[in-house]
Motif scaffolding. Structure first.
Motif, mmCIF file in Angstrom:
data_model
loop_
_atom_site.group_PDB
_atom_site.id
_atom_site.type_symbol
_atom_site.label_atom_id
_atom_site.label_comp_id
_atom_site.label_asym_id
_atom_site.label_seq_id
_atom_site.Cartn_x
_atom_site.Cartn_y
_atom_site.Cartn_z
ATOM 1 N N GLU A 195 0.853 11.013 8.675
ATOM 2 C CA GLU A 195 0.444 9.953 7.753
ATOM 3 C C GLU A 195 1.533 9.802 6.710
ATOM 4 O O GLU A 195 1.879 10.764 6.027
ATOM 5 N N SER A 201 2.218 4.896 3.057
ATOM 6 C CA SER A 201 0.997 4.717 2.249
ATOM 7 C C SER A 201 1.217 4.110 0.862
ATOM 8 O O SER A 201 0.797 4.700 -0.138
ATOM 9 N N PRO A 202 1.857 2.959 0.783
ATOM 10 C CA PRO A 202 2.069 2.363 -0.546
ATOM 11 C C PRO A 202 0.770 1.760 -1.076
ATOM 12 O O PRO A 202 -0.168 1.526 -0.313
ATOM 13 N N ASN A 203 0.750 1.529 -2.362
ATOM 14 C CA ASN A 203 -0.392 0.850 -2.940
ATOM 15 C C ASN A 203 -0.176 -0.643 -2.867
ATOM 16 O O ASN A 203 0.895 -1.153 -3.193
ATOM 17 N N HIS A 218 -1.879 5.298 5.140
ATOM 18 C CA HIS A 218 -3.096 5.283 4.321
ATOM 19 C C HIS A 218 -2.863 4.323 3.147
ATOM 20 O O HIS A 218 -2.702 4.734 2.001
ATOM 21 N N GLY A 266 -2.873 2.052 0.102
ATOM 22 C CA GLY A 266 -3.724 2.084 -1.094
ATOM 23 C C GLY A 266 -4.292 0.708 -1.342
ATOM 24 O O GLY A 266 -3.837 -0.015 -2.216
ATOM 25 N N GLU A 276 -7.188 2.667 2.703
ATOM 26 C CA GLU A 276 -8.343 3.246 2.010
ATOM 27 C C GLU A 276 -9.611 2.408 2.177
ATOM 28 O O GLU A 276 -10.706 2.941 2.308
ATOM 29 N N TYR A 322 -10.473 8.112 -5.102
ATOM 30 C CA TYR A 322 -9.424 8.430 -4.137
ATOM 31 C C TYR A 322 -9.807 9.599 -3.218
ATOM 32 O O TYR A 322 -9.668 9.531 -1.997
ATOM 33 N N TYR A 339 0.425 15.157 5.979
ATOM 34 C CA TYR A 339 0.358 14.153 4.917
ATOM 35 C C TYR A 339 1.684 14.175 4.188
ATOM 36 O O TYR A 339 1.996 15.143 3.494
ATOM 37 N N VAL A 350 3.330 13.103 1.348
ATOM 38 C CA VAL A 350 2.966 12.556 0.034
ATOM 39 C C VAL A 350 3.657 13.407 -1.036
ATOM 40 O O VAL A 350 3.878 14.604 -0.830
ATOM 41 N N HIS A 378 -4.394 17.677 -5.378
ATOM 42 C CA HIS A 378 -5.321 16.793 -4.658
ATOM 43 C C HIS A 378 -5.529 17.275 -3.213
ATOM 44 O O HIS A 378 -6.661 17.404 -2.749
ATOM 45 N N PHE A 379 -4.436 17.557 -2.523
ATOM 46 C CA PHE A 379 -4.589 17.961 -1.120
ATOM 47 C C PHE A 379 -5.149 19.371 -0.985
ATOM 48 O O PHE A 379 -5.887 19.649 -0.042
#
Ligand code: ARG
Length: 599
Positions: free
Chosen positions: A113, A116-118, A153, A155, A268, A320, A342, A344, A351-352
């Motif tokens: 994964e 994963s930009p927002n 993923h 955002g 998401e 999130y 992931y 990231v 977080h992870f």
């Protein structure tokens, strides 16, 4: 090489019953092709390692190789002819579907994964890291025989949409930002700064700036996000449109980078329907605890994580983390993966840790399958980039600038080059992507133009140049040599090269520079496996630089097309050129970099 390694291991195992045999690669080809460090075995046997190496040298016997004790190491060194036969044979005769260094199917499924930009923010140089590290990991894992699923993923959900909706409804109709009316999809934007996505970005930055002075705006944004979560039609319509605008721009960048995902539909927002079932599952497992102001949290102290994982805010909106839990459960069901990486940034380490800990509590199946491969942030000399504050470097600007700088150099050095623009694009991209890979994954990078664009030293263009130089030699050689370095069209991570038969006489490759090059070619599969193990392209990038540099020594010291060469010497040396070109091109391809044939 695999066969050789196997024989060596077997003989060592026979000589050292009960000892665990692990071979290494010597530091240089002058020392040998394989090394057995004797420390551990010596300790087990109560011997001195150097003495054990001496004894083993007498006990092991392999055709075409000398066994050379060197201090605590026992090195296996192939004769020049045997090394040339083994390495060139492996490289040139590899079937098109199973390139040198690749492995047959393992049956293991790996999710990577990445990117994963927002949505509604622009791609910055920071996003390049996740995108290209992830791309390389996907390529390398697939090359090593795993089935790879490439996920993004996106955002496309979260409180930032509250901000955007509030900003848009406040200001977008005031004439200067009427996004919908102002843009004709059929036409490329005349000025890349005038795209709807950039305007959305400006609205976002403006909102955050004004919100400082007017805290009521924060409630306005929160209100919009609640409307979005509750399915309000206007909020949904605008959200879908923001998403659409963003995806078009992201797709353009992915195309330019040559990066593709299995799907862009699993962002998401995709997990929205799964949030309630996920919360139910967490509740049924007895994990949910009431936190501040009616929020729901999961305590993880028992597994050594002191910060609880927040899964629902007091106002009932998801966050999130909830979506990440839902995503992992979905992936378990949909893909039954063996591993999920992931890619990231390091700012999400906690977080992870939380997500993986919660998952392991829910289902032990997750244990050992989940891996966060963090990378260091890109910093500007003046500090951290922040989209909110608007001090960012856009990825497209970097790629454009890199291309322009390269184009200026080409204009000066090789103005007659065909396809100058296209070559400049490939080299500029090579410079930027390679720069990123040469940096250790977890360390922060300080972005300065000079370092990124530098075309000499350990750079992508240096490796690309070595490849182009080999092609130029092969073109001069005529007789279809250049075509041998030409792959069919890429099959995922594999460049299909037609198998070639090995020249009968490899005597032309006895010189130390040719032997050194062969040794480094043998190091390529090791570097690729090392990249998979370290979850970063760095070992591969370094090996490609070493290969390029070693080729340069070979080129200078072993004349390839000299008229006094016998036909046998010429053929052997050209074959080594073909092998090197193939290896460089395949290695760059795994990193997402193309190698032009002329530059
Ligand atoms: N969109 C997030 C960001 O830009 C990264 C998402 C990472 N992946 C994940 N499964 N949480 O920070």
């Amino acid at each position: 090489m695999d066969a050789l390694r196997h024989t060596f291991e077997q003989q060592l195992a026979a000589a050292l019953p009960g000892v665990d045999i692990t071979l290494e690669r010597p530091r240089s080809g002058e020392l040998g092709d394989l090394a057995f460090p004797c420390f551990r075995a010596a300790k087990q046997l109560g011997k001195n390692p150097a003495q054990l190496a001496q004894e083993l040298a007498g006990a092991v016997c392999i055709e075409g190789a000398a066994l050379v004790p060197a201090g605590p190491y026992l090195n296996l060194k192939l004769t020049p002819a045997a090394r040339a036969g083994a390495v060139l044979g492996a490289l040139l005769t590899a079937p098109a579907a199973q390139p040198y260094g690749s492995r047959p199917a393992t049956g293991r499924k790996v999710i990577v994964e990445y990117s994963s930009p927002n949505i509604a923010k622009l791609f910055t140089i920071g996003h390049l890291r996740s995108t290209m590290i992830g791309h390389a990991l996907a390529q390398v894992n697939q090359f090593l025989g795993h089935e790879v699923i490439r996920l993004n993923h996106l955002g496309d959900w979260g409180t930032q949409f509250g901000t955007l909706l509030a900003a848009y409804t406040r200001w977008a109709q005031d004439g200067n930002a009427n996004l919908e009316a102002d843009f004709d999809w059929a036409e490329p934007a005349p000025d890349k700064r005038r795209t709807p996505l950039f305007r959305l970005f400006q609205l976002y930055v403006r909102f955050h700036a004004e919100e400082e002075a007017d805290p009521a705006m924060r409630d306005e944004a929160r209100g919009w996000f609640r409307r979005l979560e509750e399915g309000d039609a206007e909020a949904r319509r605008l959200w879908a449109w923001f998403r659409e605008i963003s995806l078009r721009e992201f797709q353009r960048i992915y195309d330019r980078l040559g990066v593709a995902f299995d799907t862009l539909a699993q962002g998401e927002a995709f997990y929205e329907d799964r949030l309630v079932p996920t919360m139910d599952r967490l509740a049924a497992a007895g994990l949910l605890v009431e936190g501040d102001k009616g929020a729901r949290i999961i305590n993880l102290e028992d597994v050594g994580i002191t910060t609880p994982c927040l899964v629902q805010k007091g106002d009932g909106t998801s966050i999130y983390a909830t979506r990440d839990l839902a995503a992992a459960l979905y992936r378990q069901e949909a893909y039954a993966f063996d591993r999920c990486l992931y890619v990231v940034g390091t700012d999400q380490v906690l977080h992870f840790q939380q997500i993986f800990a919660v998952l392991a509590k829910l289902d032990p199946w997750f244990q050992g399958r989940m891996l966060h491969t963090p990378f260091g942030m890109v910093k500007l000399p003046e500090g951290k980039m922040s989209t909110r504050k608007g001090n960012v470097i856009f990825l497209e600007d970097v790629l454009d600038e890199a291309r322009e700088r390269v184009a200026a150099i080409i204009q000066e050095k090789n103005p007659d080059l065909a396809d100058k623009e296209a070559v400049a694009e490939l080299l500029g991209m090579g410079a930027v992507v390679f720069f990123d890979a040469m940096n250790d994954r977890v360390k922060p990078i300080t972005f300065t133009w000079d370092r990124v664009i530098a075309l000499d030293g350990d750079t992508g263009p240096y490796v690309q140049y070595a490849h182009a130089r080999i092609l130029s030699v092969l073109r001069k050689a005529g007789e279809g040599w250049a075509a041998q370095a030409q792959p069919g069209s890429a099959q995922g991570p594999c460049l299909p090269f037609a198998p070639l038969s090995l020249p009968a006489d490899l005597g032309g490759l006895a010189a130390p520079e040719a032997q050194a090059l062969l040794f480094e070619l043998a190091g390529l599969p090791v570097a690729i496996a090392g990249a998979a193990e370290a979850n970063m392209a760095t070992p591969l990038a370094r090996q490609l630089v070493t290969l390029a540099r070693t080729f340069s020594g070979y080129y200078t010291n072993c004349p390839i097309l000299a008229p006094e060469n016998t036909p046998e010497v010429r053929e052997a040396r050209l074959a080594l050129c073909v092998a090197t070109a193939r290896a460089l091109r395949q290695g760059l391809h795994l990193m997402g970099i193309q190698a032009p044939e002329e530059m």
